[in-house]
Scaffold this motif. Structure first.
Motif, PDB file in Angstrom:
ATOM      1  N   CYS A   1       4.918 -52.591   3.449  1.00 42.61           N
ATOM      2  CA  CYS A   1       4.845 -51.056   3.396  1.00 42.61           C
ATOM      3  C   CYS A   1       6.154 -50.464   2.725  1.00 42.61           C
ATOM      4  CB  CYS A   1       4.630 -50.676   4.734  1.00 42.61           C
ATOM      5  SG  CYS A   1       5.583 -51.283   5.924  1.00 42.61           S
ATOM      6  N   ARG A   2       6.285 -49.494   2.569  1.00 45.52           N
ATOM      7  CA  ARG A   2       7.473 -48.531   1.892  1.00 45.52           C
ATOM      8  C   ARG A   2       7.592 -47.342   2.314  1.00 45.52           C
ATOM      9  NH1 ARG A   2       7.837 -49.357  -3.785  1.00 45.52           N
ATOM     10  NH2 ARG A   2       8.726 -47.362  -4.057  1.00 45.52           N
ATOM     11  N   HIS A   3       8.929 -46.834   2.348  1.00 48.16           N
ATOM     12  CA  HIS A   3       9.091 -45.302   3.043  1.00 48.16           C
ATOM     13  C   HIS A   3      10.479 -44.914   2.286  1.00 48.16           C
ATOM     14  CE1 HIS A   3       9.605 -41.732   5.062  1.00 48.16           C
ATOM     15  NE2 HIS A   3      10.751 -42.223   5.374  1.00 48.16           N
TER      16      HIS A   3
ATOM     17  N   CYS B   1       9.557 -46.375   8.456  1.00 50.36           N
ATOM     18  CA  CYS B   1       8.700 -47.102   7.456  1.00 50.36           C
ATOM     19  C   CYS B   1       7.863 -48.043   8.510  1.00 50.36           C
ATOM     20  CB  CYS B   1       9.722 -48.119   6.678  1.00 50.36           C
ATOM     21  SG  CYS B   1       8.874 -49.267   5.379  1.00 50.36           S
TER      22      CYS B   1
ATOM     23  N   ALA C   1       3.478 -47.957   9.348  1.00 50.80           N
ATOM     24  CA  ALA C   1       2.709 -49.262   8.597  1.00 50.80           C
ATOM     25  C   ALA C   1       1.716 -49.656   9.590  1.00 50.80           C
ATOM     26  CB  ALA C   1       3.981 -50.293   8.777  1.00 50.80           C
TER      27      ALA C   1
END
Length: 198
Positions: free
Chosen positions: A12-14, A118, A122
């Motif tokens: 995942c990404r933020h 993040c 997720a």
């Protein structure tokens, strides 16, 4: 009763902008030190100002400030992993400096906060503690044994046929070990006994 731990369902990404600096958190599930370090190398951006990271796998963990003042980046990322009840996770927070200094407290909040957000967003899966058992059984009991142990989520990792029976290695949830040992003893009428391999 132990507290349930989680890992990520998928990477995942933020991204956040904090006082003109851009922070990008990338996180992924990992199973080994080698996998964690490969992830860190793979996602770090060489054009960025800093690529700070942390990972935890069981009792093993590492973190790195990548040139930021000591304790302002890697440790807050690790604390975000722990604070979210995560394990077997690696997180890299990349920063592109925007010209405004954040100070030690501001850096710790930026790195830790971006990592925590993040992980909060997720998809996660519960980590189930697994155990390994070994046993020997007669040929006549093999099919019934395998069928009855499958009910306990036991997987046969290895089987070896010998002149006098079959050697099995099983992997199953730790919480089902006692029940599996009883079933093995019942089905074999006490002739087979499971032993822990881990």
């Amino acid at each position: 009763m132990s507290v349930a731990l989680f890992t990520l369902a998928q990477p995942c990404r933020h991204q956040e902008e904090i006082r003109k600096s851009r922070f990008l958190a990338l996180a992924a599930p990992v199973e080994s030190t080698e996998q964690a370090m490969a992830f860190v190398r793979e996602v770090g951006d060489p054009t960025a100002t800093h690529n700070c990271w942390a990972w935890r796998i069981g009792q093993d963990y590492r973190f790195n400030d990548d040139g930021e003042p000591g304790g302002t980046a890697g440790r807050p990322i690790l604390q975000a992993i722990e604070g979210q009840g995560m394990d077997r996770v690696a997180v890299v927070v990349t920063r592109w400096y925007g010209g405004i200094k954040l100070g030690a407290g501001g850096l710790a909040r930026a790195y830790g906060g971006t990592a925590a957000e993040c992980l909060r967003r997720a998809g996660r899966v519960t980590i189930v503690a697994m155990a390994r058992l070994g046993l020997r059984c007669d040929f006549a009991e093999l099919a019934l044994l395998k069928a009855r142990l499958k009910d306990l989520q036991a997987e046969v990792e290895h089987e070896a046929f010998g002149a006098d029976g079959v050697e099995l290695q099983l992997r199953l949830p730790d919480s089902r070990v006692a029940e599996a040992c009883l079933r093995i003893s019942d089905i074999s009428r006490g002739r087979s006994e499971a032993r822990r391999l881990d």
